[in-house]
Design an enzyme around this catalytic site. Structure first.
Site, PDB file in Angstrom:
ATOM      1  N   ARG A  36       0.724  -1.309   0.026  1.00 29.62           N
ATOM      2  CA  ARG A  36      -0.506   0.286  -0.228  1.00 29.62           C
ATOM      3  C   ARG A  36       0.784   1.344   0.020  1.00 29.62           C
ATOM      4  NH1 ARG A  36      -5.637   1.358   1.506  1.00 29.62           N
ATOM      5  NH2 ARG A  36      -5.538   3.160   2.774  1.00 29.62           N
ATOM      6  N   HIS A  93      -6.977   1.210  -7.083  1.00 27.70           N
ATOM      7  CA  HIS A  93      -7.225   0.460  -6.257  1.00 27.70           C
ATOM      8  C   HIS A  93      -7.934  -0.981  -5.970  1.00 27.70           C
ATOM      9  CE1 HIS A  93      -7.965  -0.194  -1.966  1.00 27.70           C
ATOM     10  NE2 HIS A  93      -8.604   0.593  -1.057  1.00 27.70           N
ATOM     11  N   GLN A 138     -10.167  -3.024  -3.462  1.00 28.19           N
ATOM     12  CA  GLN A 138     -11.438  -2.345  -3.273  1.00 28.19           C
ATOM     13  C   GLN A 138     -12.319  -2.601  -4.995  1.00 28.19           C
ATOM     14  OE1 GLN A 138     -12.851  -0.579  -0.477  1.00 28.19           O
ATOM     15  NE2 GLN A 138     -14.494  -0.507  -1.401  1.00 28.19           N
ATOM     16  N   ASP A 152     -16.174   9.292  -2.850  1.00 27.77           N
ATOM     17  CA  ASP A 152     -14.898   8.802  -1.860  1.00 27.77           C
ATOM     18  C   ASP A 152     -14.491  10.444  -1.214  1.00 27.77           C
ATOM     19  OD1 ASP A 152     -12.656   7.879  -0.977  1.00 27.77           O
ATOM     20  OD2 ASP A 152     -11.370   7.680  -2.424  1.00 27.77           O
ATOM     21  N   CYS A 162     -16.055   4.008   0.185  1.00 25.14           N
ATOM     22  CA  CYS A 162     -14.767   3.242   0.397  1.00 25.14           C
ATOM     23  C   CYS A 162     -14.195   3.621   1.811  1.00 25.14           C
ATOM     24  CB  CYS A 162     -13.670   2.878  -0.743  1.00 25.14           C
ATOM     25  SG  CYS A 162     -12.902   4.354  -0.784  1.00 25.14           S
ATOM     26  N   ARG A 172     -14.476  -6.291   1.585  1.00 22.60           N
ATOM     27  CA  ARG A 172     -12.887  -6.399   1.767  1.00 22.60           C
ATOM     28  C   ARG A 172     -11.799  -7.787   1.769  1.00 22.60           C
ATOM     29  NH1 ARG A 172      -9.896  -1.749   1.249  1.00 22.60           N
ATOM     30  NH2 ARG A 172      -8.192  -3.253   0.738  1.00 22.60           N
TER      31      ARG A 172
END
Length: 301
Positions: free
Chosen positions: A104, A131, A134, A219, A259, A287
């Site tokens: 990450r 991402h 996700q 987001d 998310c 997830r």
């Protein structure tokens, strides 16, 4: 044998991605039934975090444990990467000791370089560009609640960030139309728009993007690393808040996703998080299960 990496949704075929979603649903069912399933006994996942996270860390760590394996958490303070060791050297060393590596990070190039020198699968846990883990969870959530997303209309409201870029790739892989509403100067990356062609429509009007949509996403307005822009972004994005009233313009079957973490009262009104059309907490749980399916896919012959 060629090592498979998962740096973007484009690293898999559409058939493989669809299979991963279905497998995530199966693994979720097994887990809820209390079935012990441990195909990754004695396997180790190294997790490198240059960016902090709640969901990414817990979902990968819990997922490895549930599959019989182990996960090692590495922050910049815990590795020589944080002290300037070349990525190539770290990749060679870590991949000789672990069975997979999740990273990450900020620069997507970090992932690509690490993968180039790794002997084991490398997973993108998030980069400034993309991402993909996700999106696996998001697509699994839609499949569980509404069935196939093929041919549907999806709206993205807000910043054209890494999540928006990944939704563009998802539109290509899962065959849906994406309508992006963002302020001028905050568009998604041009390379992703160019690749998607007429699958993606850009607009400045959130109402136009949401009209008839089957899935609406947003987001945070200022992502990690953009804290110094937060106040300017709050002002610029104020007309892009997703509310129950905005969602009323969508298809009657619409789902709302985020998310997380969410800034209630900013990109999403506080009440929408608990609206019956919101599936943000199912999405968060997925997830865990989508990533279990991914790690199984990459590590189990």
């Amino acid at each position: 044998m060629t090592v498979r990496h998962f740096l973007s949704l484009m690293d898999c075929t559409t058939a493989e991605l669809t299979s991963l979603l279905k497998r995530g649903i199966e693994l979720k069912s097994l887990h809820r039934q209390g079935v012990i399933y441990e195909p990754l006994k004695n396997r180790v996942l190294a997790m490198i975090f240059e960016k902090a996270s709640t969901r990414t860390r817990v979902s990968f760590e819990a997922g490895m444990i549930q599959l019989g394996g182990q996960a090692i958490f590495l922050s910049p303070r815990d590795t020589q990467l944080g002290r300037g060791e070349p990525i190539e050297d770290s990749a060679r060393v870590l991949s000789s000791m672990c069975d997979a590596v999740m990273i990450r990070t900020f620069a997507h190039q970090t992932l690509e370089t690490f993968a180039q020198y790794s002997q084991v699968p490398v997973i993108n846990g998030l980069s400034d560009d993309l991402h993909p883990c996700q999106l696996l969870a998001d697509m699994q959530t839609y499949l569980e609640h509404r069935g196939s997303i093929q041919g549907k209309t999806v709206a993205w409201i807000g910043d054209g960030n890494n999540m928006c870029n990944t939704f563009i790739q998802a539109a290509m892989q899962f065959d849906f139309q994406l309508k992006v509403a963002c302020p001028e100067g905050y568009e998604p990356d041009q390379q992703f728009l160019a690749a998607a062609g007429d699958r993606v429509t850009l607009t400045r009007d959130p109402r136009e993007a949401v009209a008839g949509a089957h899935l609406v996403n947003t987001d945070v307005w200022a992502s990690m690393g953009q804290e110094d822009e937060a106040q300017a972004r709050l002002k610029r994005f104020a007309p892009y808040q997703v509310t129950p009233e905005l969602l009323d313009l969508a298809d009657k079957s619409v789902l709302f996703m985020h998310c997380l973490p969410a800034h209630r009262g900013e990109e999403v009104s506080a009440e929408l998080m608990d609206d019956p059309r919101s599936v943000v907490f199912d999405q968060a749980e997925n997830r865990l299960h989508a990533q279990k399916a991914l790690v199984e896919f990459l590590l189990v012959d």
